[in-house]
Design a protein around this motif. Structure first.
Motif, PDB file in Angstrom:
ATOM      1  N   LEU A 288       0.825  -1.200   0.000  1.00 27.83           N
ATOM      2  CA  LEU A 288       0.000   0.000   0.000  1.00 27.83           C
ATOM      3  C   LEU A 288       0.866   1.258   0.000  1.00 27.83           C
ATOM      4  O   LEU A 288       0.517   2.265  -0.620  1.00 27.83           O
ATOM      5  CB  LEU A 288      -0.919   0.015   1.213  1.00 27.83           C
ATOM      6  N   VAL A 289       1.975   1.208   0.709  1.00 27.46           N
ATOM      7  CA  VAL A 289       2.900   2.344   0.724  1.00 27.46           C
ATOM      8  C   VAL A 289       3.461   2.569  -0.676  1.00 27.46           C
ATOM      9  O   VAL A 289       3.552   3.708  -1.153  1.00 27.46           O
ATOM     10  CB  VAL A 289       4.036   2.103   1.737  1.00 27.46           C
ATOM     11  N   LEU A 290       3.810   1.479  -1.347  1.00 28.65           N
ATOM     12  CA  LEU A 290       4.353   1.605  -2.703  1.00 28.65           C
ATOM     13  C   LEU A 290       3.281   2.110  -3.674  1.00 28.65           C
ATOM     14  O   LEU A 290       3.583   2.862  -4.602  1.00 28.65           O
ATOM     15  CB  LEU A 290       4.902   0.257  -3.161  1.00 28.65           C
ATOM     16  N   ARG A 291       2.042   1.703  -3.452  1.00 30.17           N
ATOM     17  CA  ARG A 291       0.954   2.215  -4.298  1.00 30.17           C
ATOM     18  C   ARG A 291       0.776   3.716  -4.085  1.00 30.17           C
ATOM     19  O   ARG A 291       0.580   4.482  -5.021  1.00 30.17           O
ATOM     20  CB  ARG A 291      -0.347   1.491  -3.973  1.00 30.17           C
ATOM     21  N   GLY A 292       0.856   4.135  -2.814  1.00 30.86           N
ATOM     22  CA  GLY A 292       0.781   5.561  -2.521  1.00 30.86           C
ATOM     23  C   GLY A 292       1.917   6.327  -3.162  1.00 30.86           C
ATOM     24  O   GLY A 292       1.739   7.447  -3.654  1.00 30.86           O
ATOM     25  N   ALA A 293       3.111   5.712  -3.175  1.00 30.44           N
ATOM     26  CA  ALA A 293       4.264   6.366  -3.790  1.00 30.44           C
ATOM     27  C   ALA A 293       4.060   6.540  -5.294  1.00 30.44           C
ATOM     28  O   ALA A 293       4.454   7.561  -5.873  1.00 30.44           O
ATOM     29  CB  ALA A 293       5.533   5.553  -3.519  1.00 30.44           C
ATOM     30  N   SER A 294       3.438   5.547  -5.928  1.00 32.47           N
ATOM     31  CA  SER A 294       3.159   5.668  -7.365  1.00 32.47           C
ATOM     32  C   SER A 294       2.208   6.827  -7.633  1.00 32.47           C
ATOM     33  O   SER A 294       2.384   7.592  -8.595  1.00 32.47           O
ATOM     34  CB  SER A 294       2.549   4.361  -7.890  1.00 32.47           C
ATOM     35  N   SER A 295       1.195   6.966  -6.778  1.00 33.84           N
ATOM     36  CA  SER A 295       0.271   8.087  -6.934  1.00 33.84           C
ATOM     37  C   SER A 295       0.976   9.417  -6.701  1.00 33.84           C
ATOM     38  O   SER A 295       0.717  10.406  -7.389  1.00 33.84           O
ATOM     39  CB  SER A 295      -0.889   7.935  -5.950  1.00 33.84           C
ATOM     40  N   LEU A 296       1.893   9.418  -5.739  1.00 38.18           N
ATOM     41  CA  LEU A 296       2.659  10.629  -5.455  1.00 38.18           C
ATOM     42  C   LEU A 296       3.496  11.041  -6.670  1.00 38.18           C
ATOM     43  O   LEU A 296       3.573  12.229  -7.016  1.00 38.18           O
ATOM     44  CB  LEU A 296       3.564  10.388  -4.243  1.00 38.18           C
ATOM     45  N   LYS A 297       4.097  10.071  -7.323  1.00 38.22           N
ATOM     46  CA  LYS A 297       4.897  10.377  -8.515  1.00 38.22           C
ATOM     47  C   LYS A 297       4.029  10.934  -9.636  1.00 38.22           C
ATOM     48  O   LYS A 297       4.430  11.867 -10.335  1.00 38.22           O
ATOM     49  CB  LYS A 297       5.646   9.109  -8.980  1.00 38.22           C
ATOM     50  N   ARG A 298       2.830  10.383  -9.784  1.00 42.89           N
ATOM     51  CA  ARG A 298       1.934  10.912 -10.817  1.00 42.89           C
ATOM     52  C   ARG A 298       1.541  12.346 -10.506  1.00 42.89           C
ATOM     53  O   ARG A 298       1.473  13.195 -11.402  1.00 42.89           O
ATOM     54  CB  ARG A 298       0.688  10.025 -10.930  1.00 42.89           C
TER      55      ARG A 298
END
Length: 458
Positions: A109-119
């Motif tokens: 979930l943290v990595l998914r949040g990081a992907s959204s942050l990059k977008r």
């Protein structure tokens, strides 16, 4: 988590910082500083899409605290600085990873949040630098690389902390079950009986249903919910005891005042007595099973059970990597086992499984592992062996089983056969890969007519 890996990531972060032009770094830093709240929202909004995370992070203080921490993280992670500042940023990522592990936020979930942050970061850069495509691409590349490095450090810290926590939890469980099991069983049986006697006494004294003692709040109920259920987790009897306690407290006891006639009241007390006896029966079963399960052994065959298969496989993969040694996984299944149960009953089936377990144990070397995975499924892990010797072993084992006259109830005898799938460890770091190969080879053996060995091919 190895110190070498942390040093490598810190070095990579340092190299990235020095390899990117100052205007690019300053652009990203300024954007993150100004838009930290919006970027933090990108992170947590994505995480909260997950139902489990949403429940975990629903507490208002938690949400506000984590969001504020994320704002601070966004502002800090892109900041410039010398060696000391970089070391502090690395230490902060480690700390965050440990916190996520402690509150059990899944790393995916943290990595998914990081992907959204990059977008979100890339969208802001496109909006701000739309006219300067070169700077926009450089800034986006730099920003995403920083986030990736930070997430790598967090993930390592998370994994290390999570493993320590798992070891501590297992150590506690083993400590709990290592107590005087005989004395504990008698103590808890007495506690169930004490609750039942108190219930009958209070009812005889005229107490209404709502005033009667609940088993969930009794000495036994408290012990089982807070200690016993954890000690015996995974066993069907644990669920049965918990469900029975709920049934007594939520249904049987409240209904005592609803029945007027003597016959109905008698039936209620009989039902109460039966459920109380069922709890005592299941409790005995749990203590009996635990004598074997605590050692990681199957109750029927005394082979290792599935619980320790991941531990053993990870250990052997590590050994294989260090020593350049091969090992094999041999999946084994009794052919037409349902027919044995249908013709000779479960007692006959159990006798066949116990005798087969003896054959497997006697055939294996001291360093090999034998597991019963459940039902008629077994698994052998053959250490320090190449494919030709592993295949020869499997064929000898197949013949041994085929030639054995298995004993059945009433002194009857029968012959059984087994199908096997053999897979060599290929160096793949995920043990599930080797297990899947072995399973596929086993299915191939069954589809090819049974009573044979098939070798998995990469």
């Amino acid at each position: 988590m190895s110190q070498i890996s942390l040093e490598q990531l810190a070095s990579e972060w340092r190299s990235l910082q020095y390899s990117v032009a100052l205007p690019v770094r300053e652009c990203v830093q300024q954007l993150a500083l100004v838009h930290q709240r919006g970027l933090a929202s990108h992170f947590y909004e994505e995480m909260l899409r997950d139902a489990a995370a949403s429940v975990m992070l629903s507490h208002e203080q938690v949400r506000m605290g984590l969001h504020q921490s994320m704002c601070q993280w966004v502002a800090e992670v892109f900041s410039d600085g010398g060696q000391e500042q970089l070391a502090q940023r690395v230490a902060r990522q480690v700390k965050i990873g440990e916190v996520h592990a402690r509150i059990d936020v899944p790393v995916h979930l943290v990595l998914r949040g990081a992907s959204s942050l990059k977008r979100g970061l890339c969208a802001l850069l496109a909006e701000l630098l739309g006219a300067d495509l070169a700077l926009q691409l450089q800034a986006a590349s730099y920003g995403m690389a920083v986030i990736d490095i930070a997430m790598a450090i967090m993930s390592q810290a998370y994994s290390s902390s999570h493993d320590r926590s798992a070891r501590a939890q297992e150590a506690y469980r083993l400590h709990a079950v290592a107590q005087d099991m005989s004395a504990e069983r008698e103590r808890q049986r007495a506690a169930v009986l004490a609750w039942e006697n108190q219930l009958m006494f209070d009812r005889a004294m005229g107490l209404e249903a709502l005033q009667l003692p609940r088993i969930g709040a009794s000495e036994f109920g408290l012990w089982f919910r807070h200690k016993g259920a954890y000690t015996f987790r995974g066993a069907i009897e644990t669920t049965l005891i918990l469900d029975t306690m709920d049934l007594i407290d939520d249904s049987l006891l409240p209904s005592l005042d609803q029945v007027i006639d003597a016959h109905g009241r008698l039936q209620q007390w009989r039902a109460m007595r039966e459920h109380s006896q069922a709890i005592a029966f299941h409790l005995d079963a749990l203590f009996e099973q635990n004598r074997e399960l605590d050692a990681g052994r199957d109750v029927l065959t005394r082979l290792l059970n599935r619980k320790f298969l991941p531990v053993v496989l990870r250990k052997e993969i590590h050994y294989s990597r260090e020593r350049k040694a091969d090992f094999a996984v041999l999946s084994l299944d009794v052919d037409h086992f349902k027919r044995i149960n249908d013709r000779h009953g479960h007692e006959g089936g159990d006798m066949v499984l116990k005798q087969l377990a003896d054959i497997l144990s006697n055939a294996c070397r001291g360093g090999d592992y034998t597991f019963r995975l459940g039902g008629e499924e077994f698994l052998l892990l053959l250490v320090d062996i190449d494919e030709s010797r592993a295949l020869a072993f499997a064929e000898r084992l197949r013949v041994l089983v085929e030639q054995e006259a298995f004993r059945l109830p009433d002194n009857a005898r029968m012959h059984v056969t087994v199908s096997m799938g053999l897979a060599m460890h290929s160096g793949h770091p995920d043990y599930e890969y080797t297990l899947r190969q072995s399973d596929q080879a086993l299915y191939a053996a069954k589809n090819a007519g049974r009573n044979r060995v098939e070798v998995a091919r990469v």
